[in-house]
Design a protein around this motif. Sequence first.
Motif, PDB file in Angstrom:
ATOM      1  N   PRO A 145      -9.155   4.036  -3.199  1.00 12.85           N
ATOM      2  CA  PRO A 145     -10.463   4.582  -3.586  1.00 12.85           C
ATOM      3  C   PRO A 145     -11.231   3.639  -4.515  1.00 12.85           C
ATOM      4  N   ALA A 146     -12.549   3.681  -4.406  1.00 15.61           N
ATOM      5  CA  ALA A 146     -13.395   2.762  -5.186  1.00 15.61           C
ATOM      6  C   ALA A 146     -13.144   2.871  -6.688  1.00 15.61           C
ATOM      7  N   VAL A 147     -12.937   4.090  -7.201  1.00 16.93           N
ATOM      8  CA  VAL A 147     -12.704   4.226  -8.652  1.00 16.93           C
ATOM      9  C   VAL A 147     -11.430   3.505  -9.084  1.00 16.93           C
ATOM     10  N   ARG A 148     -10.421   3.593  -8.236  1.00 20.17           N
ATOM     11  CA  ARG A 148      -9.147   2.932  -8.556  1.00 20.17           C
ATOM     12  C   ARG A 148      -9.313   1.412  -8.479  1.00 20.17           C
ATOM     13  N   ARG A 149     -10.053   0.933  -7.484  1.00 18.20           N
ATOM     14  CA  ARG A 149     -10.330  -0.507  -7.401  1.00 18.20           C
ATOM     15  C   ARG A 149     -11.004  -1.006  -8.681  1.00 18.20           C
ATOM     16  N   GLU A 150     -11.975  -0.215  -9.135  1.00 26.48           N
ATOM     17  CA  GLU A 150     -12.697  -0.617 -10.352  1.00 26.48           C
ATOM     18  C   GLU A 150     -11.775  -0.625 -11.558  1.00 26.48           C
ATOM     19  N   GLN A 151     -10.884   0.369 -11.587  1.00 25.84           N
ATOM     20  CA  GLN A 151      -9.917   0.447 -12.685  1.00 25.84           C
ATOM     21  C   GLN A 151      -8.999  -0.790 -12.692  1.00 25.84           C
ATOM     22  N   ILE A 152      -8.554  -1.167 -11.523  1.00 28.95           N
ATOM     23  CA  ILE A 152      -7.671  -2.334 -11.419  1.00 28.95           C
ATOM     24  C   ILE A 152      -8.429  -3.604 -11.816  1.00 28.95           C
ATOM     25  N   ALA A 153      -9.651  -3.719 -11.348  1.00 29.22           N
ATOM     26  CA  ALA A 153     -10.453  -4.903 -11.682  1.00 29.22           C
ATOM     27  C   ALA A 153     -10.687  -4.981 -13.187  1.00 29.22           C
TER      28      ALA A 153
END
Length: 239
Positions: free
Chosen positions: A5-13
Amino acid sequence: MGSVPAVRREQIAAGLAAARERIRQAESNAGRPAGSVSLTVVTKTFPAEEVAVLAELGVRDVGENRDQEAAPKAQALESHDLVWHYIGQLQSNKARSVVGYAEIVESVDRPKLVGALSRAAEAAGRTLACLVQVSLEPGSDAGPGRGGVDPSGLSALADAVAESPALDLRGVMAVAPLGEDPDQAFSRLAELADRLRQGHPQASAISAGMSADLEAAVRHGATHVRLGSAILGYRPPVG
Ligand SMILES: *Cc1c(COP(=O)(O)O)cnc(C)c1O
């Protein structure tokens, strides 16, 4: 593989960016050149999809500590440009599997494992990079501790790695003992690493420092830090 999910991608980034900044700051505070400490992202317990996100963000070095988890993950991510570091306790009978995907084993802690890794690397027709994991437990009766050979056995174990044609001795790895000031533990590690380099000048890697103590490790000469939770977040404890 499923998608992240996009929110998780952002969190990882965001986690990765913050970790890179922390390393840069630690290098600067220790008076060391920018870029002298390399990052291995510890991906244990996190799914292959998230490791793929890390790869897209430019991560190359990833660390895993259990073969049964790492082997299928490495296979699922074969098309990505990743370098797998094996950083956990390793049974000799898993050596062949680990040699199938790991470029480096950081947790060489006993002669029997040297033999198994050496035979597996030779059978695979490749060279395997190795770090000797050394225990930093302050007393010899400190209990089971966090793994690694006792400092008194470091030299002999390193010699055994160096004498194996299919193994390439690169340096040392350690985990700071729980409950001790990490600066004290990592300063002992720096001395051990110095001594090792006298006999093996090419063995210059010091893999030390995790999410909680990377600054102390960098102050004491770590060339590699291994960060998991600081980048990927909370990881449920494994049995
Ligand atoms: C899990 C693990 C790490 C990463 O720990 P974090 O506290 O999540 O950064 C580093 N090194 C080893 C050997 C590990 O098992």
